[in-house]
Motif scaffolding. Structure first.
Motif, PDB file in Angstrom:
ATOM      1  N   VAL A 184       0.848  -1.188   0.000  1.00  0.00           N
ATOM      2  CA  VAL A 184       0.000   0.000   0.000  1.00  0.00           C
ATOM      3  C   VAL A 184       0.887   1.243   0.000  1.00  0.00           C
ATOM      4  O   VAL A 184       1.804   1.355   0.814  1.00  0.00           O
ATOM      5  CB  VAL A 184      -0.935   0.006   1.227  1.00  0.00           C
ATOM      6  N   THR A 185       0.624   2.160  -0.909  1.00  0.00           N
ATOM      7  CA  THR A 185       1.447   3.363  -1.058  1.00  0.00           C
ATOM      8  C   THR A 185       0.730   4.593  -0.509  1.00  0.00           C
ATOM      9  O   THR A 185      -0.470   4.563  -0.225  1.00  0.00           O
ATOM     10  CB  THR A 185       1.760   3.619  -2.539  1.00  0.00           C
ATOM     11  N   ARG A 186       1.494   5.660  -0.399  1.00  0.00           N
ATOM     12  CA  ARG A 186       0.905   6.927   0.058  1.00  0.00           C
ATOM     13  C   ARG A 186      -0.175   7.402  -0.902  1.00  0.00           C
ATOM     14  O   ARG A 186      -1.190   7.970  -0.486  1.00  0.00           O
ATOM     15  CB  ARG A 186       1.987   7.998   0.202  1.00  0.00           C
ATOM     16  N   GLU A 187       0.030   7.178  -2.202  1.00  0.00           N
ATOM     17  CA  GLU A 187      -0.945   7.618  -3.183  1.00  0.00           C
ATOM     18  C   GLU A 187      -2.308   6.980  -2.914  1.00  0.00           C
ATOM     19  O   GLU A 187      -3.349   7.634  -3.024  1.00  0.00           O
ATOM     20  CB  GLU A 187      -0.471   7.287  -4.597  1.00  0.00           C
ATOM     21  N   VAL A 188      -2.281   5.690  -2.564  1.00  0.00           N
ATOM     22  CA  VAL A 188      -3.541   4.998  -2.273  1.00  0.00           C
ATOM     23  C   VAL A 188      -4.200   5.594  -1.034  1.00  0.00           C
ATOM     24  O   VAL A 188      -5.406   5.847  -1.014  1.00  0.00           O
ATOM     25  CB  VAL A 188      -3.300   3.484  -2.070  1.00  0.00           C
ATOM     26  N   VAL A 189      -3.410   5.830   0.002  1.00  0.00           N
ATOM     27  CA  VAL A 189      -3.963   6.403   1.233  1.00  0.00           C
ATOM     28  C   VAL A 189      -4.546   7.780   0.956  1.00  0.00           C
ATOM     29  O   VAL A 189      -5.649   8.107   1.408  1.00  0.00           O
ATOM     30  CB  VAL A 189      -2.879   6.504   2.337  1.00  0.00           C
ATOM     31  N   ASP A 190      -3.831   8.588   0.194  1.00  0.00           N
ATOM     32  CA  ASP A 190      -4.317   9.929  -0.117  1.00  0.00           C
ATOM     33  C   ASP A 190      -5.618   9.883  -0.910  1.00  0.00           C
ATOM     34  O   ASP A 190      -6.516  10.702  -0.706  1.00  0.00           O
ATOM     35  CB  ASP A 190      -3.263  10.714  -0.903  1.00  0.00           C
TER      36      ASP A 190
END
Length: 329
Positions: A184-190
């Motif tokens: 899971v990447t920051r882009e997904v969290v954002d």
């Protein structure tokens, strides 16, 4: 095999963490029993003199048993005393697992569990324990059989502050949105936090506070094209600016209704250095003027917010207000 206490009491202010700790114990008991464990679960307030379980009868098929009591602080006195007796005399054939937010109402029962070696106090990390908070987020990802990048973990903390329930919610949402089998990447969290790609309005706010007008404008237009309403975008920009002002002023974010994790506070300190004397005040004035323009209808909403973002992001466009009117230097 290790000798275990006849009962456990997990107690602490965060119900979710108490539940997680109890679930880990149940998983261990199941593994020790060869993969089979008969679990019964009730709420403390549902037990009474006529509804106490039969803790002394073994399972018909000799399967180990665990008897779980949620909200044990709500146990009626008769039920608490009965459980206390079972623990002190070790007459129960099941492992008793109690979950409680406190022990004041069940002090005798709590003492019996502690004497048996089964009391576990569960508390969230302290505010300054950054490593422990990151570990908590990673533990949540592992519960979903997922791993996350370091910046994704920081993004969860940025979005959740020091709320355990919010952390669990954001992690669950990110895991549901992320491709299976991928970190899971920051882009997904954002995307989960904001609701749109390109990191949404909070990315606009980051670029604006980095004083990067080209990036801020590009991201802003991406948000507008994706259907984000200018009022919602302005809300994110204002929230970020309020966080920045709070950190600059040394104010506890919670005292003014803001969620600011410790890692986020460190990054905000860096962003604060992008603004000279009086410029934070001027930035807030730009956003306040934009709010008035959007709500009055005197100016095209998209143009109004573009002008505000450029006004804050572009150093040459940000006038310093009269010193006599400054709110924050």
């Amino acid at each position: 095999m290790m000798s275990r206490p006849p009962a456990y009491l997990f107690t602490g202010p965060e119900q979710l963490l108490v539940r997680r700790a109890a679930d880990r114990l149940l998983a261990e008991l199941k593994q020790e029993a060869g993969g089979e464990l008969d679990i019964s679960e009730v709420r403390g307030s549902d037990l009474g003199e006529d509804s106490l379980p039969d803790l002394r009868t073994a399972s018909l098929f000799a399967v180990p048993r665990a008897y779980v009591v949620r909200d044990a602080q709500l146990l009626p006195k008769v039920a608490a005393n009965a459980l206390k007796y079972e623990i002190e005399h070790q007459t129960a054939s099941a492992t008793i697992v109690l979950m409680s937010s406190g022990t004041k109402a069940i002090m005798g029962l709590a003492k019996a569990v502690k004497a048996a070696g089964g009391r576990v106090d569960v508390a969230p990390p302290r505010e300054f324990e950054d490593k422990a908070w990151r570990s908590l987020v990673n533990d949540e990802f592992r519960l979903h059989d997922r791993s996350a990048s370091q910046d994704a973990v920081e993004a969860v903390l940025d979005a959740s502050g020091l709320s355990v329930n919010a952390i669990a919610e954001k992690v669950a949402q990110a895991c549901a949105a992320a491709p299976k089998g991928k970190t899971v990447t920051r882009e997904v969290v954002d995307q989960v936090v904001v609701g749109h790609g390109s990191r949404g309005a909070f990315a606009v706010a980051d670029a604006m506070c980095d004083r990067d007008p080209a990036t801020a404008l590009r991201l802003l237009r991406g948000c507008l094209d994706a259907g984000d309403h200018p009022v919602m975008i302005l809300g994110a920009l204002t929230y970020k600016m309020r966080q920045l002002v709070a950190v600059a002023a040394g104010v506890d974010g919670r005292s003014v209704g803001l969620s600011i994790s410790r890692p986020m506070a460190n990054r905000l300190q860096g962003a604060r250095r992008n603004f000279g004397p009086g410029e934070l005040t001027a930035a807030l004035q730009h956003l306040a003027a934009c709010d008035l323009e959007i709500k009055s209808g005197d100016l095209d909403q998209n143009f109004a917010i573009e002008r505000a973002v450029l006004g804050v992001a572009s150093r040459e466009r940000l006038p310093v207000p009269d010193p006599d009117r400054e709110i924050l230097r």
